[in-house]
Design a protein around this motif. Sequence first.
Motif, PDB file in Angstrom:
ATOM      1  N   MET A   1       0.832  -1.182   0.000  1.00 32.13           N
ATOM      2  CA  MET A   1       0.000   0.000   0.000  1.00 32.13           C
ATOM      3  C   MET A   1       0.878   1.248   0.000  1.00 32.13           C
ATOM      4  SD  MET A   1      -3.137  -0.792   2.543  1.00 32.13           S
ATOM      5  CE  MET A   1      -3.667  -2.465   2.691  1.00 32.13           C
ATOM      6  N   ALA A   2       0.390   2.272  -0.610  1.00 34.17           N
ATOM      7  CA  ALA A   2       1.124   3.525  -0.713  1.00 34.17           C
ATOM      8  C   ALA A   2       0.814   4.429   0.478  1.00 34.17           C
ATOM      9  CB  ALA A   2       0.743   4.238  -2.000  1.00 34.17           C
ATOM     10  N   ILE A   3       1.805   5.184   0.898  1.00 33.95           N
ATOM     11  CA  ILE A   3       1.614   6.202   1.932  1.00 33.95           C
ATOM     12  C   ILE A   3       0.963   7.405   1.260  1.00 33.95           C
ATOM     13  CG2 ILE A   3       2.765   7.732   3.585  1.00 33.95           C
ATOM     14  CD1 ILE A   3       2.893   4.810   4.407  1.00 33.95           C
ATOM     15  N   VAL A   4      -0.080   7.943   1.891  1.00 33.57           N
ATOM     16  CA  VAL A   4      -0.803   9.090   1.350  1.00 33.57           C
ATOM     17  C   VAL A   4      -0.799  10.223   2.374  1.00 33.57           C
ATOM     18  CG1 VAL A   4      -2.262   7.671  -0.153  1.00 33.57           C
ATOM     19  CG2 VAL A   4      -3.034   8.207   2.162  1.00 33.57           C
ATOM     20  N   GLU A  75      -2.913   4.215   1.829  1.00 31.62           N
ATOM     21  CA  GLU A  75      -4.026   4.308   0.892  1.00 31.62           C
ATOM     22  C   GLU A  75      -4.881   3.050   1.003  1.00 31.62           C
ATOM     23  OE1 GLU A  75      -4.550   5.510  -3.728  1.00 31.62           O
ATOM     24  OE2 GLU A  75      -2.897   4.169  -3.234  1.00 31.62           O
ATOM     25  N   VAL A  76      -6.167   3.247   1.258  1.00 31.78           N
ATOM     26  CA  VAL A  76      -7.129   2.151   1.314  1.00 31.78           C
ATOM     27  C   VAL A  76      -8.336   2.593   0.497  1.00 31.78           C
ATOM     28  CG1 VAL A  76      -8.616   0.736   2.772  1.00 31.78           C
ATOM     29  CG2 VAL A  76      -6.347   1.389   3.596  1.00 31.78           C
ATOM     30  N   GLY A  81      -8.015   6.911   4.071  1.00 36.44           N
ATOM     31  CA  GLY A  81      -6.703   6.416   4.450  1.00 36.44           C
ATOM     32  C   GLY A  81      -6.790   5.640   5.748  1.00 36.44           C
ATOM     33  N   CYS A  82      -5.814   4.801   5.957  1.00 31.31           N
ATOM     34  CA  CYS A  82      -5.755   3.949   7.143  1.00 31.31           C
ATOM     35  C   CYS A  82      -4.558   4.374   7.982  1.00 31.31           C
ATOM     36  CB  CYS A  82      -5.624   2.500   6.692  1.00 31.31           C
ATOM     37  SG  CYS A  82      -5.516   1.326   8.035  1.00 31.31           S
ATOM     38  N   PRO A  83      -4.787   4.878   9.203  1.00 27.40           N
ATOM     39  CA  PRO A  83      -3.660   5.349  10.014  1.00 27.40           C
ATOM     40  C   PRO A  83      -2.890   4.185  10.638  1.00 27.40           C
ATOM     41  CG  PRO A  83      -5.685   5.565  11.247  1.00 27.40           C
ATOM     42  CD  PRO A  83      -6.064   5.071   9.881  1.00 27.40           C
ATOM     43  N   HIS A  84      -1.587   4.301  10.644  1.00 26.14           N
ATOM     44  CA  HIS A  84      -0.716   3.344  11.314  1.00 26.14           C
ATOM     45  C   HIS A  84       0.153   4.145  12.284  1.00 26.14           C
ATOM     46  CE1 HIS A  84      -1.269  -0.191   8.484  1.00 26.14           C
ATOM     47  NE2 HIS A  84      -2.080   0.765   8.056  1.00 26.14           N
TER      48      HIS A  84
END
Length: 120
Positions: A1-4, A75-76, A81-84
């Motif tokens: 997944m890409a960082i957004v 990126e979801v 977006g999905c926070p980590h």
Amino acid sequence: MAIVAPPDPLPEFVYKITPTAPPEPIPEAYPLSDLDRQDGFIPTTADLFFASSSSFYLVKLRLSNFEPSSVKWDEVPGTNGCPHLYGNFGGKDVVSFKEVVRPDGKTWSEALQAEKEWLV
């Protein structure tokens, strides 16, 4: 997944999924799970990591307690977006927690719909 880029506005809360109830009282430094150590982030996608589980606990964390550099947004599709969270958190960051149970024959998405009032 890409960082957004993070969403604007930022959500007030993010959630940690755990297979068991959090320790009480919640310690100053929350213990990392095997999954946290393995992946380097706190997972927020039930279908990816808890697909075979019938229940788990959600720990509600106040996002503003974390430095922006410790939160990466993946990126979801269909989301903002999905926070980590990179690093750890503790009792001061926890707003509340609750057990979520997935009824037989239901997906996690369906089960979480019943919690939408708590998941704000």
